[in-house]
Design an enzyme around this catalytic site. Structure first.
Site, PDB file in Angstrom:
ATOM      1  N   MET A 103       5.747   0.833   7.848  1.00 24.61           N
ATOM      2  CA  MET A 103       5.953   2.086   8.571  1.00 24.61           C
ATOM      3  C   MET A 103       4.722   2.971   8.430  1.00 24.61           C
ATOM      4  O   MET A 103       3.948   2.839   7.471  1.00 24.61           O
ATOM      5  CB  MET A 103       7.206   2.815   8.075  1.00 24.61           C
ATOM      6  CG  MET A 103       7.051   3.542   6.761  1.00 24.61           C
ATOM      7  SD  MET A 103       8.572   4.345   6.217  1.00 24.61           S
ATOM      8  CE  MET A 103       9.465   2.938   5.567  1.00 24.61           C
ATOM      9  N   PRO A 117       0.843  -1.201   0.000  1.00 27.39           N
ATOM     10  CA  PRO A 117       0.000   0.000   0.000  1.00 27.39           C
ATOM     11  C   PRO A 117       0.876   1.249   0.000  1.00 27.39           C
ATOM     12  O   PRO A 117       1.547   1.558   0.984  1.00 27.39           O
ATOM     13  CB  PRO A 117      -0.808  -0.126   1.296  1.00 27.39           C
ATOM     14  CG  PRO A 117      -0.018  -1.035   2.166  1.00 27.39           C
ATOM     15  CD  PRO A 117       0.754  -1.945   1.273  1.00 27.39           C
ATOM     16  N   ASP A 151       6.033   2.210   1.972  1.00 29.93           N
ATOM     17  CA  ASP A 151       5.188   1.033   2.145  1.00 29.93           C
ATOM     18  C   ASP A 151       4.490   1.141   3.502  1.00 29.93           C
ATOM     19  O   ASP A 151       5.146   1.028   4.551  1.00 29.93           O
ATOM     20  CB  ASP A 151       6.051  -0.222   2.066  1.00 29.93           C
ATOM     21  CG  ASP A 151       5.242  -1.508   2.138  1.00 29.93           C
ATOM     22  OD1 ASP A 151       4.036  -1.446   2.469  1.00 29.93           O
ATOM     23  OD2 ASP A 151       5.828  -2.583   1.897  1.00 29.93           O
ATOM     24  N   HIS A 152       3.184   1.338   3.489  1.00 24.64           N
ATOM     25  CA  HIS A 152       2.448   1.562   4.734  1.00 24.64           C
ATOM     26  C   HIS A 152       2.333   0.283   5.570  1.00 24.64           C
ATOM     27  O   HIS A 152       1.895   0.326   6.723  1.00 24.64           O
ATOM     28  CB  HIS A 152       1.057   2.110   4.426  1.00 24.64           C
ATOM     29  CG  HIS A 152       0.537   3.050   5.470  1.00 24.64           C
ATOM     30  ND1 HIS A 152       0.838   2.929   6.799  1.00 24.64           N
ATOM     31  CD2 HIS A 152      -0.273   4.141   5.363  1.00 24.64           C
ATOM     32  CE1 HIS A 152       0.241   3.884   7.477  1.00 24.64           C
ATOM     33  NE2 HIS A 152      -0.433   4.645   6.635  1.00 24.64           N
ATOM     34  N   ARG A 153       2.727  -0.842   5.046  1.00 22.16           N
ATOM     35  CA  ARG A 153       2.703  -2.074   5.841  1.00 22.16           C
ATOM     36  C   ARG A 153       3.789  -2.053   6.912  1.00 22.16           C
ATOM     37  O   ARG A 153       3.608  -2.593   7.998  1.00 22.16           O
ATOM     38  CB  ARG A 153       2.913  -3.294   4.940  1.00 22.16           C
ATOM     39  CG  ARG A 153       1.834  -3.540   3.913  1.00 22.16           C
ATOM     40  CD  ARG A 153       2.207  -4.725   3.035  1.00 22.16           C
ATOM     41  NE  ARG A 153       3.517  -4.519   2.395  1.00 22.16           N
ATOM     42  CZ  ARG A 153       4.172  -5.466   1.725  1.00 22.16           C
ATOM     43  NH1 ARG A 153       3.650  -6.688   1.608  1.00 22.16           N
ATOM     44  NH2 ARG A 153       5.341  -5.201   1.166  1.00 22.16           N
TER      45      ARG A 153
END
Length: 346
Positions: A320, A146, A316-318
Site C-alpha cells: 500500500m 519496507p 508495509d509500503h510493498r
C-alpha cells in the site's frame, strides 16, 4: 653556657601545638629546612595517641616502627589508608620513605578494593524459546517489509468522558477495547489496508480480526479478537480480558494467536508518548498507541484544555502507498474524536 636550639615552626603549627599541649622540640618538621608545619603537629598528635593506646586497641597495620625511615607526611598517609610501611620501598636518602612512595600504594589499594566489589560487566544469556522466535520474526519483518510510519495526534476528551459515563453505569470497557472496535470498523471501511503479501501477490481479506500485543515476562504474544467489526463492545472486552489472562498463564491455543489482520500495540500505560511499531507479518499494518495526556488544544482560534493521545501507524509500503494508509489513520482519529457512534455497539 647552655645553648638553646631555635625552633622553626609556622604560626598555625605553633597555635595548634599550644592548643594540644604538644612540645614543639619533639615534632619532626617536614617543611623547608626542617620547618614544622601544621600537618607535622597533627601527625605527632596522632602518633602519640596510638602510642598511648593499649595493644588491644591499636590497629596492627598502623603501628609506629622506629626502624623504618619515613617522612611525617608519608607516615600520615600510611596511617590514614591502613598501609603497612614495612611493605613500601623508599626512594629517599638511605631508603627513606617519602609521601610519593606511599601514594601509589594507596591508589593500588583503592583500585583493588573497587575491582573486588564490582558487579560483573556482563552476563551471557542464551536466546531461546519465545525470545528467540520474537527476535527472528522482528528481524525478518524489518528486513523484508519496507516500513513507513505515519503519526497523528487525536483529541480524545469526549471519548474519555463517554467511557467514564459507561464505567459509572457499570459497563467496564478499557481504552484498548475501544481501540479494537474502532480499528476493526476502520479496517472494514478501508479494505486496501486489510491486505497481506503472500507468494509475491497481494491477498485482500474480508475478516477484520484484530490482534492485541500483550507483554509477558519473556516477551510478547498477540491474541486475536475475531470479527471485531461485527461484535459488541462488551463482548470484545470479555473476550480480550479472557485471552490476556490466559496469555499470562500460558494457556492460549495456537489458533488464538494466528490469522490476525491488524495489530494494536498500546504502550500508554507505560507513559510512552509515541513509538514506531514493527509490523507483525504477514499483516500489512500495526497501530502504536501512546499515553493519554492533558493538553492545550486550539480549535477555530480558541484555546481549551483537553485530552490527547498520539497514534503511530506503521505500514508495509510493498502492498500500500501513503494515501490509503493516511485515510485509514484519519478514520481512526475521527472515530476517537467523535465516539458517539460507539453507543450503538455496546
Amino acid at each position: 653556657m647552655t645553648s638553646v636550639r631555635r625552633i622553626f615552626a609556622s604560626p598555625r603549627a605553633r597555635a595548634l601545638a599550644a592548643q594540644q599541649n604538644i612540645p614543639l622540640p619533639e615534632v619532626a618538621g617536614s617543611g623547608p629546612s626542617g620547618r614544622i608545619i601544621e600537618q607535622d603537629v597533627q601527625v605527632y598528635r596522632s602518633q602519640r595517641a596510638n602510642m598511648s593506646s593499649g595493644p588491644a586497641e591499636r590497629d596492627p597495620s598502623i603501628r609506629p616502627d622506629k626502624k623504618i625511615q619515613a617522612t611525617p607526611l608519608a607516615r600520615a598517609i600510611a596511617q590514614l589508608e591502613n598501609i603497612v610501611l614495612s611493605t613500601v620501598a623508599g626512594s629517599g636518602v638511605s631508603g627513606k620513605i617519602r609521601s610519593s612512595d606511599v601514594r601509589p600504594r594507596k591508589e593500588e589499594s583503592a583500585s583493588a578494593g573497587f575491582s573486588a566489589e564490582r558487579v560483573p560487566p556482563m552476563e551471557a544469556v542464551p536466546m531461546t524459546g519465545m525470545r528467540k522466535i520474537i527476535a527472528e520474526r522482528m528481524a525478518y519483518s524489518k528486513q523484508t517489509a519496507p516500513h513507513v510510519t505515519l503519526t497523528v495526534k487525536a483529541e480524545v476528551t469526549r471519548l474519555a468522558e463517554l467511557r467514564n459515563k459507561w464505567m459509572q453505569d457499570g459497563m467496564k470497557v478499557s481504552y484498548t477495547d475501544l481501540l479494537v472496535k474502532i480499528a476493526a470498523e476502520s479496517l472494514r471501511a478501508h479494505p486496501r489496508v486489510n491486505v497481506s503479501m503472500e507468494q509475491d501477490g497481494i491477498v485482500r481479506h474480508r475478516q477484520c480480526d484484530i490482534g492485541v500485543a500483550v507483554a509477558l515476562e519473556e516477551g510478547l504474544i498477540v491474541p486475536v479478537i475475531r470479527d471485531a467489526d461485527r461484535r459488541r463492545l462488551q463482548d470484545i472486552s470479555k473476550d480480550l480480558q479472557d485471552k490476556v489472562k490466559r496469555s499470562k498463564e500460558g494457556k492460549l491455543r495456537r489458533d488464538e494467536v494466528q490469522g490476525g489482520r491488524f495489530t494494536i500495540s498500546n504502550l500508554g500505560m507505560y507513559e510512552v508518548d509515541a513509538f514506531t511499531p514493527i509490523i507483525n507479518l504477514p499483516e500489512s499494518a500495526i497501530l502504536g498507541v501512546g499515553r493519554m495526556i492533558e493538553d492545550l488544544i486550539v480549535h477555530n482560534g480558541q484555546i481549551h484544555i483537553g485530552k490527547t493521545m498520539v497514534l503511530s501507524l506503521s505500514f508495509d509500503h510493498r502492498v500500500m502507498d501513503g494515501a490509503p494508509a493516511a485515510l485509514f489513520l484519519k478514520n481512526i482519529k475521527e472515530l476517537l474524536e467523535n465516539p458517539e457512534s460507539l453507543q450503538d455497539s455496546l
